[in-house]
Design a protein around this motif. Structure first.
Motif, PDB file in Angstrom:
ATOM      1  N   VAL A 109       4.093  -5.152  -5.831  1.00 52.99           N
ATOM      2  CA  VAL A 109       3.929  -3.888  -5.097  1.00 52.99           C
ATOM      3  C   VAL A 109       3.329  -2.855  -6.049  1.00 52.99           C
ATOM      4  N   VAL A 110       2.260  -2.196  -5.608  1.00 51.68           N
ATOM      5  CA  VAL A 110       1.581  -1.160  -6.395  1.00 51.68           C
ATOM      6  C   VAL A 110       1.654   0.151  -5.623  1.00 51.68           C
ATOM      7  N   ARG A 138       4.386   7.291   4.074  1.00 49.78           N
ATOM      8  CA  ARG A 138       3.972   6.305   3.082  1.00 49.78           C
ATOM      9  C   ARG A 138       3.387   5.136   3.877  1.00 49.78           C
ATOM     10  N   ILE A 139       2.145   4.813   3.611  1.00 51.79           N
ATOM     11  CA  ILE A 139       1.470   3.732   4.323  1.00 51.79           C
ATOM     12  C   ILE A 139       1.304   2.571   3.350  1.00 51.79           C
ATOM     13  N   TYR A 140       1.318   1.339   3.862  1.00 54.63           N
ATOM     14  CA  TYR A 140       1.128   0.199   2.971  1.00 54.63           C
ATOM     15  C   TYR A 140       0.017  -0.696   3.503  1.00 54.63           C
ATOM     16  N   ALA A 141      -0.591  -1.459   2.612  1.00 54.81           N
ATOM     17  CA  ALA A 141      -1.631  -2.416   3.003  1.00 54.81           C
ATOM     18  C   ALA A 141      -1.639  -3.556   2.009  1.00 54.81           C
ATOM     19  N   ASP A 142      -2.099  -4.725   2.460  1.00 54.90           N
ATOM     20  CA  ASP A 142      -2.243  -5.877   1.566  1.00 54.90           C
ATOM     21  C   ASP A 142      -3.650  -5.858   0.975  1.00 54.90           C
ATOM     22  N   ILE A 183       1.024   0.787  -1.776  1.00 56.57           N
ATOM     23  CA  ILE A 183       1.681   1.867  -1.036  1.00 56.57           C
ATOM     24  C   ILE A 183       0.962   3.175  -1.330  1.00 56.57           C
ATOM     25  N   ASP A 184       0.640   3.904  -0.275  1.00 58.80           N
ATOM     26  CA  ASP A 184       0.106   5.262  -0.420  1.00 58.80           C
ATOM     27  C   ASP A 184       1.260   6.228  -0.194  1.00 58.80           C
ATOM     28  N   ALA A 243       8.052  -0.099  -6.664  1.00 62.07           N
ATOM     29  CA  ALA A 243       6.800  -0.658  -7.179  1.00 62.07           C
ATOM     30  C   ALA A 243       6.990  -1.468  -8.455  1.00 62.07           C
ATOM     31  N   ASP A 244       6.108  -2.449  -8.641  1.00 63.68           N
ATOM     32  CA  ASP A 244       6.007  -3.172  -9.908  1.00 63.68           C
ATOM     33  C   ASP A 244       5.079  -2.436 -10.867  1.00 63.68           C
ATOM     34  N   VAL A 245       4.028  -1.817 -10.306  1.00 63.36           N
ATOM     35  CA  VAL A 245       3.054  -1.063 -11.099  1.00 63.36           C
ATOM     36  C   VAL A 245       2.736   0.230 -10.349  1.00 63.36           C
ATOM     37  N   ILE A 246       2.521   1.318 -11.105  1.00 64.59           N
ATOM     38  CA  ILE A 246       2.221   2.617 -10.495  1.00 64.59           C
ATOM     39  C   ILE A 246       0.827   3.068 -10.929  1.00 64.59           C
ATOM     40  N   ILE A 247      -0.001   3.439  -9.957  1.00 60.14           N
ATOM     41  CA  ILE A 247      -1.273   4.103 -10.251  1.00 60.14           C
ATOM     42  C   ILE A 247      -1.026   5.602 -10.144  1.00 60.14           C
TER      43      ILE A 247
END
Length: 441
Positions: A5-6, A41-45, A56-57, A84-88
């Motif tokens: 999850v990012v 919060r919206i998500y997409a693959d 995740i936005d 999240a596993d990683v955060i932008i």
């Protein structure tokens, strides 16, 4: 293996939604030049090279704001960070480094998660690179210049993101116990259900911290078999803002569903199926998981001879995209029918992993084609050469045809129904891929 999850986080109006839409390949988030427009919060693959991940936005973080909506968005962002596993972490080169960026950076530092620092709106690397260097002052790593609107620098950024993905394959290989995610809206009885299952069977082997801070995996033994239950019920709002509480459960459902073999969608019998329930069930369906719909608080419903039938028809009508899902009417409070859950889990897991021999499968398809001729278009008829199963979890079939444009979804559905009539596949989605081949191949 579950998808990492990012989460994309940052202050309002720095271009989070523009980046999200660029990576997701479609306009999912509303983009406006007004701070705080992305409230959900919206998500997409997303796929990058050989990697698949869930993105995740989030609404923009205003660390010090007392505004109700911004406070909610800050809380949403915190849940996304925890999950999240990683955060932008996205910043804006044109606004420059501002005090709020430093406060967001502090928040991210406390999370102890990998952070990829991104400086957005760098439409010209030559023109803005000296301004990008200013963001080294945040002290959370190298800034990566991009322009989400112009699609510049996204590849280098994603290369950095995927470096931080966890190697979850080891855990999957070592642990073959069935994993069951309990998902649903807040307050439908998810915690009560797990507590009752654990207490009734009196063998809680251990509580294992899950991959996110707010999910707990509970090992429960039933009839000599051990199951891992992934509880997503722990979210409780710290403040008293009740508006939009349901949206907070979506990303936690995504994370839990990713890790599960079977998903139990818990529905409140007194409320019926809600839009939120449908969204959560849709997440499980998209990912090809086994699905059980547990209608909880059944003891609170006044009943007659038709009550079960009426409720079943209503659920089937609203959740028409998962006609295969098993439905069970339960009471976590009284323990009514809870023993049936384990029985259904076993059935669904078996079906989700079922393989059908190619010869037998093609006999069924040949018979189905004889009963209902394939569609035609402009005088050309669809020919089905053969069908073969290529994978499980979910069972996935490739249909070889003369022209895949002739393969209408309604005919695929017809073939699916015939396959289900023969082999059952209770509780699991089936996936179909259409491939063209020449007649003489």
């Amino acid at each position: 293996m579950s998808r990492p999850v990012v989460a994309i986080v940052g202050r309002p109006n720095v271009g989070k939604s523009t980046l999200f839409n660029a990576l997701a390949g479609e306009r999912i988030s509303i983009v406006k030049d007004t701070p705080g427009v992305t409230r959900d919060r919206i998500y997409a693959d997303v796929s990058w090279l050989d990697y698949n991940f869930t993105m995740i936005d989030t609404g923009g973080i205003e660390p010090e704001s007392g505004d109700v909506i911004l406070s909610q968005m800050r809380e949403q962002a915190q849940i996304a960070i925890d999950t999240a596993d990683v955060i932008i972490f996205i910043t804006d080169v044109k606004q420059g480094l501002v005090d709020s960026d430093s406060k967001v950076a502090d928040m991210l530092r406390r999370s102890h998660k990998p952070v990829v620092l991104v400086v957005n709106k760098v439409d010209s690397f030559e023109k803005y690179m000296t301004d990008v260097y200013e963001f080294y002052n945040l002290g959370i790593g190298d800034p990566h210049p991009i322009s989400a609107a112009s699609m510049l620098g996204l590849g280098d950024m994603l290369d950095e993101v995927v470096k931080h993905f966890p190697d979850s394959s080891k855990q999957d290989d070592d642990d073959d116990r069935p994993r069951v995610a309990i998902v649903g809206k807040p307050n439908v009885g998810k915690s009560s259900l797990i507590n009752k299952l654990a207490r009734e069977d009196r063998v809680i082997v251990s509580d294992i911290a899950g991959t996110t801070r707010d999910a707990i995996d509970t090992a429960i033994k039933y009839d000599g078999m051990e199951y891992i239950f992934i509880d997503t019920a722990g979210l409780r709002r710290k403040n008293k803002i009740k508006e939009d509480i349901e949206r907070y459960s979506i990303i936690r459902a995504v994370s839990a569903v990713e890790r599960a073999d079977v998903v139990i969608v818990v529905i409140d019998a007194t409320e019926g199926v809600t839009e939120q329930d449908a969204k959560i069930a849709g997440i499980a369906h998209e990912r090809g998981k086994g699905i059980i719909i547990a209608v909880n608080k059944w003891d609170a419903i006044e009943k007659d001879n038709n009550t079960v039938k009426q409720h079943t028809e209503k659920i089937r009508q609203i959740l028409s995209f998962i006609p295969y899902a098993e439905i069970l009417f339960i009471s976590a409070k009284s323990g009514q029918r809870l023993n049936k859950i384990f029985e259904l889990i076993d059935v669904v897991i078996e079906n989700n992993s079922m393989r059908v021999a190619t010869g037998v499968l093609n006999e069924i398809v040949t018979e189905a084609v004889a009963m209902q001729q394939p569609p035609t278009d402009k005088g050309k008829r669809l020919k089905i050469y053969y069908v073969t199963q290529v994978s499980v979890k979910p069972p996935t079939f490739v249909i070889f045809v003369n022209d895949k444009n002739l393969m209408h979804f309604s005919y695929t559905r017809y073939l699916e129904n015939r396959i289900r009539d023969t082999f059952g596949f209770r509780g699991t989605a089936l996936k179909f891929i259409t491939r063209e081949r020449k007649e003489n191949e």
